[in-house]
Design a protein around this motif. Sequence first.
Motif, PDB file in Angstrom:
ATOM      1  N   THR A 174       0.856  -1.185   0.000  1.00  0.00           N
ATOM      2  CA  THR A 174       0.000   0.000   0.000  1.00  0.00           C
ATOM      3  C   THR A 174       0.890   1.231   0.000  1.00  0.00           C
ATOM      4  N   ARG A 225       0.779   5.705  -1.114  1.00  0.00           N
ATOM      5  CA  ARG A 225       0.164   6.866  -1.746  1.00  0.00           C
ATOM      6  C   ARG A 225       1.004   7.219  -2.966  1.00  0.00           C
ATOM      7  N   SER A 266      -3.854   3.069  -8.925  1.00  0.00           N
ATOM      8  CA  SER A 266      -5.001   2.181  -8.735  1.00  0.00           C
ATOM      9  C   SER A 266      -4.597   0.901  -8.024  1.00  0.00           C
ATOM     10  N   LYS A 267      -3.358   0.471  -8.224  1.00  0.00           N
ATOM     11  CA  LYS A 267      -2.867  -0.746  -7.583  1.00  0.00           C
ATOM     12  C   LYS A 267      -2.354  -0.504  -6.169  1.00  0.00           C
ATOM     13  N   ASP A 300      -2.745   2.530  -4.123  1.00  0.00           N
ATOM     14  CA  ASP A 300      -3.467   3.423  -3.213  1.00  0.00           C
ATOM     15  C   ASP A 300      -4.833   2.853  -2.868  1.00  0.00           C
ATOM     16  N   ASP A 301      -5.171   2.842  -1.574  1.00  0.00           N
ATOM     17  CA  ASP A 301      -6.473   2.322  -1.137  1.00  0.00           C
ATOM     18  C   ASP A 301      -7.627   3.047  -1.816  1.00  0.00           C
ATOM     19  N   ASN A 302      -7.440   4.331  -2.078  1.00  0.00           N
ATOM     20  CA  ASN A 302      -8.488   5.133  -2.718  1.00  0.00           C
ATOM     21  C   ASN A 302      -8.399   5.123  -4.240  1.00  0.00           C
ATOM     22  N   THR A 316       2.724   5.774   6.007  1.00  0.00           N
ATOM     23  CA  THR A 316       2.469   5.018   4.779  1.00  0.00           C
ATOM     24  C   THR A 316       3.421   5.497   3.690  1.00  0.00           C
TER      25      THR A 316
END
Length: 228
Positions: free
Chosen positions: A29, A31, A63-64, A66-68, A132
């Motif tokens: 994960t 950003r 897209s891969k 970041d959680d959002n 993060t």
Amino acid sequence: MATNVLSSIDLRKKILQSTLEKKQLTGVTARVGIVLDITGSMRNLYSNGTVQEVVERILAVASKFDDNGSLDVWVYDTEFSRLPPVTERDFQNYVSSSILSNPNIHKFGRNNEPPVMEDVIRKYTVEEDESTPVFIIFINDGGMVKTVRKIITAASVQPIFWQFVGIGDSDFEVLKKLDTMQGRVVDNANFIHMDRIEAVSDEELYDRLLNEFPQWLQAAKAKRIIRS
């Protein structure tokens, strides 16, 4: 049309997935942000759609990771603008509608990297202070000011990895010296050169973009810069 464009994002995510597996980055994960040079020498790459395609290709990474599923965006010349994040829902014509047609963005002047880099650091370490990891793709076509080295050195204690991408035929003197910079807690930056980024396949682009990120993750965890 929308279905075709969305399918291209899905295809790129599949290509990226194989790269993530090869580099043992599945499940990571992070950003993700992109900093786009919008100096005068970049004008043609904005007008011919190259920059829009770069945004779409990097969006697959966001897209891969970041959680959002969102990609943070900055543009800069002598000034900088932090733009709203782009996602799979609103990436179509993003460069035209959010950058080129935006009268508040300073465009096609000379380059000055430190202010935008300081804003990137401010966002991820002050406004959103967490451990993060952050993966920044910094697109530049040459002429970067030498003081960026001091910023990168000072930022080596932060959870930010700087992936610089040089495009065009400049010599990139400053960026070529990143790997030999001294005084950093961890090696927090990498430089790759792609003369014509539009001619580079997605497979090669993702492979080169993510070449040193895994090593930084390990080093940053060992130094407790990011959480394990």
